[in-house]
Design a protein around this motif. Structure first.
Motif, PDB file in Angstrom:
ATOM      1  N   GLU A  66       8.132  15.490  -4.090  1.00 56.78           N
ATOM      2  CA  GLU A  66       8.657  16.869  -3.518  1.00 56.78           C
ATOM      3  C   GLU A  66       9.658  16.589  -2.495  1.00 56.78           C
ATOM      4  N   ASP A  67      10.786  17.515  -2.535  1.00 54.70           N
ATOM      5  CA  ASP A  67      11.804  17.334  -1.698  1.00 54.70           C
ATOM      6  C   ASP A  67      11.184  17.855  -0.121  1.00 54.70           C
ATOM      7  N   GLU A  68      11.744  17.020   0.665  1.00 53.43           N
ATOM      8  CA  GLU A  68      11.052  17.188   1.857  1.00 53.43           C
ATOM      9  C   GLU A  68      12.103  18.113   2.657  1.00 53.43           C
ATOM     10  N   GLN A  69      11.483  19.109   3.535  1.00 53.41           N
ATOM     11  CA  GLN A  69      12.407  20.188   4.247  1.00 53.41           C
ATOM     12  C   GLN A  69      12.725  19.666   5.477  1.00 53.41           C
ATOM     13  N   PRO A  70      14.148  19.885   5.711  1.00 50.35           N
ATOM     14  CA  PRO A  70      14.299  19.310   7.243  1.00 50.35           C
ATOM     15  C   PRO A  70      13.446  19.779   8.338  1.00 50.35           C
ATOM     16  N   GLN A  71      13.346  19.057   9.344  1.00 50.76           N
ATOM     17  CA  GLN A  71      12.451  19.533  10.451  1.00 50.76           C
ATOM     18  C   GLN A  71      12.940  20.938  11.248  1.00 50.76           C
ATOM     19  N   LYS A  72      14.109  21.282  11.133  1.00 43.22           N
ATOM     20  CA  LYS A  72      14.756  22.404  11.781  1.00 43.22           C
ATOM     21  C   LYS A  72      14.327  23.499  10.831  1.00 43.22           C
ATOM     22  N   GLU A  73      14.234  23.626   9.724  1.00 42.81           N
ATOM     23  CA  GLU A  73      13.772  24.525   9.038  1.00 42.81           C
ATOM     24  C   GLU A  73      12.322  24.981   9.003  1.00 42.81           C
ATOM     25  N   GLU A  74      11.313  23.804   9.357  1.00 44.03           N
ATOM     26  CA  GLU A  74      10.129  24.003   9.729  1.00 44.03           C
ATOM     27  C   GLU A  74       9.857  24.796  10.835  1.00 44.03           C
ATOM     28  N   ASP A  75      10.730  24.473  12.159  1.00 41.99           N
ATOM     29  CA  ASP A  75      10.570  25.022  13.221  1.00 41.99           C
ATOM     30  C   ASP A  75      10.871  26.359  13.128  1.00 41.99           C
ATOM     31  N   GLU A  76      11.995  26.701  12.632  1.00 46.15           N
ATOM     32  CA  GLU A  76      12.308  28.322  12.454  1.00 46.15           C
ATOM     33  C   GLU A  76      11.286  29.060  11.707  1.00 46.15           C
ATOM     34  N   GLU A  77      10.659  28.461  10.569  1.00 43.16           N
ATOM     35  CA  GLU A  77       9.504  29.214   9.900  1.00 43.16           C
ATOM     36  C   GLU A  77       8.419  29.551  10.890  1.00 43.16           C
ATOM     37  N   GLN A  78       8.096  28.397  11.680  1.00 38.01           N
ATOM     38  CA  GLN A  78       6.945  28.562  12.632  1.00 38.01           C
ATOM     39  C   GLN A  78       7.469  29.764  13.512  1.00 38.01           C
ATOM     40  N   LYS A  79       8.716  29.825  14.166  1.00 37.78           N
ATOM     41  CA  LYS A  79       8.968  30.605  15.112  1.00 37.78           C
ATOM     42  C   LYS A  79       8.986  32.142  14.516  1.00 37.78           C
ATOM     43  N   GLU A  80       9.362  32.324  13.411  1.00 30.30           N
ATOM     44  CA  GLU A  80       9.328  33.546  12.573  1.00 30.30           C
ATOM     45  C   GLU A  80       7.888  34.104  12.371  1.00 30.30           C
ATOM     46  N   GLU A  81       6.933  33.182  12.036  1.00 30.57           N
ATOM     47  CA  GLU A  81       5.522  33.461  12.141  1.00 30.57           C
ATOM     48  C   GLU A  81       4.972  33.938  13.297  1.00 30.57           C
ATOM     49  N   ILE A  82       5.218  33.274  14.518  1.00 32.42           N
ATOM     50  CA  ILE A  82       4.887  33.538  16.006  1.00 32.42           C
ATOM     51  C   ILE A  82       5.506  34.997  16.174  1.00 32.42           C
ATOM     52  N   ARG A  83       6.755  35.247  15.963  1.00 33.47           N
ATOM     53  CA  ARG A  83       7.276  36.616  16.139  1.00 33.47           C
ATOM     54  C   ARG A  83       6.632  37.619  15.518  1.00 33.47           C
ATOM     55  N   SER A  84       6.261  37.412  14.230  1.00 33.35           N
ATOM     56  CA  SER A  84       5.692  38.493  13.360  1.00 33.35           C
ATOM     57  C   SER A  84       4.221  38.647  14.002  1.00 33.35           C
ATOM     58  N   VAL A  85       3.491  37.692  14.453  1.00 28.31           N
ATOM     59  CA  VAL A  85       2.523  37.685  15.149  1.00 28.31           C
ATOM     60  C   VAL A  85       2.337  38.674  16.222  1.00 28.31           C
ATOM     61  N   ILE A  86       3.283  38.316  17.121  1.00 31.30           N
ATOM     62  CA  ILE A  86       3.521  38.834  18.667  1.00 31.30           C
ATOM     63  C   ILE A  86       4.069  40.475  18.306  1.00 31.30           C
ATOM     64  N   ASN A  87       4.994  40.622  17.536  1.00 33.39           N
ATOM     65  CA  ASN A  87       5.503  41.984  17.354  1.00 33.39           C
ATOM     66  C   ASN A  87       4.685  42.801  16.439  1.00 33.39           C
ATOM     67  N   GLY A  88       3.740  42.198  15.747  1.00 36.80           N
ATOM     68  CA  GLY A  88       2.474  43.128  15.122  1.00 36.80           C
ATOM     69  C   GLY A  88       3.052  43.311  13.808  1.00 36.80           C
TER      70      GLY A  88
END
Length: 88
Positions: A66-88
C-alpha cells in the motif's frame, strides 16, 4: 532417481519418442524399476508424481504494497477531525 529424470528429459527433447512404439522401446530400455516403467507405459501422471514424491502444484501470491501517505496529509486529516468535533 537420475535415470527417470534423464528419461523424462529425453522424452521431452526427442521428437521421435512421440511415436508410441519408440516411446515404449525407450522406456523398456531404461534402467528403471518395473513399477516406474509400468507407470510410464500407462501414462499415469498421478502415480508417477507419487512414486517420485514430487509436489506438482506450486502456488504463489503477490500482494502489492500500500502506498504510504506523507505525514503532512495525516496531520491535516487529524486537524480536520478535531475541528469537526470542536465545531460540532
Amino acid at each position: 532417481m537420475s535415470n527417470i529424470v534423464q528419461l523424462l528429459e529425453r522424452m521431452g527433447q526427442e521428437a521421435n519418442l512421440q511415436d508410441k512404439d519408440k516411446l515404449e522401446q525407450a522406456i523398456q530400455a531404461a534402467e528403471l524399476e518395473h513399477s516406474l516403467k509400468e507407470t510410464l507405459l500407462n501414462k499415469d501422471k498421478l502415480t508417477l508424481e507419487r512414486q517420485l514424491d514430487i509436489c506438482p502444484d506450486i502456488v504463489a501470491f503477490l500482494f502489492p504494497a500500500e502506498d504510504e501517505q506523507p505525514q503532512k496529509e495525516e496531520d491535516e486529516e487529524q486537524k480536520e477531525e478535531i475541528r469537526s468535533v470542536i465545531n460540532g
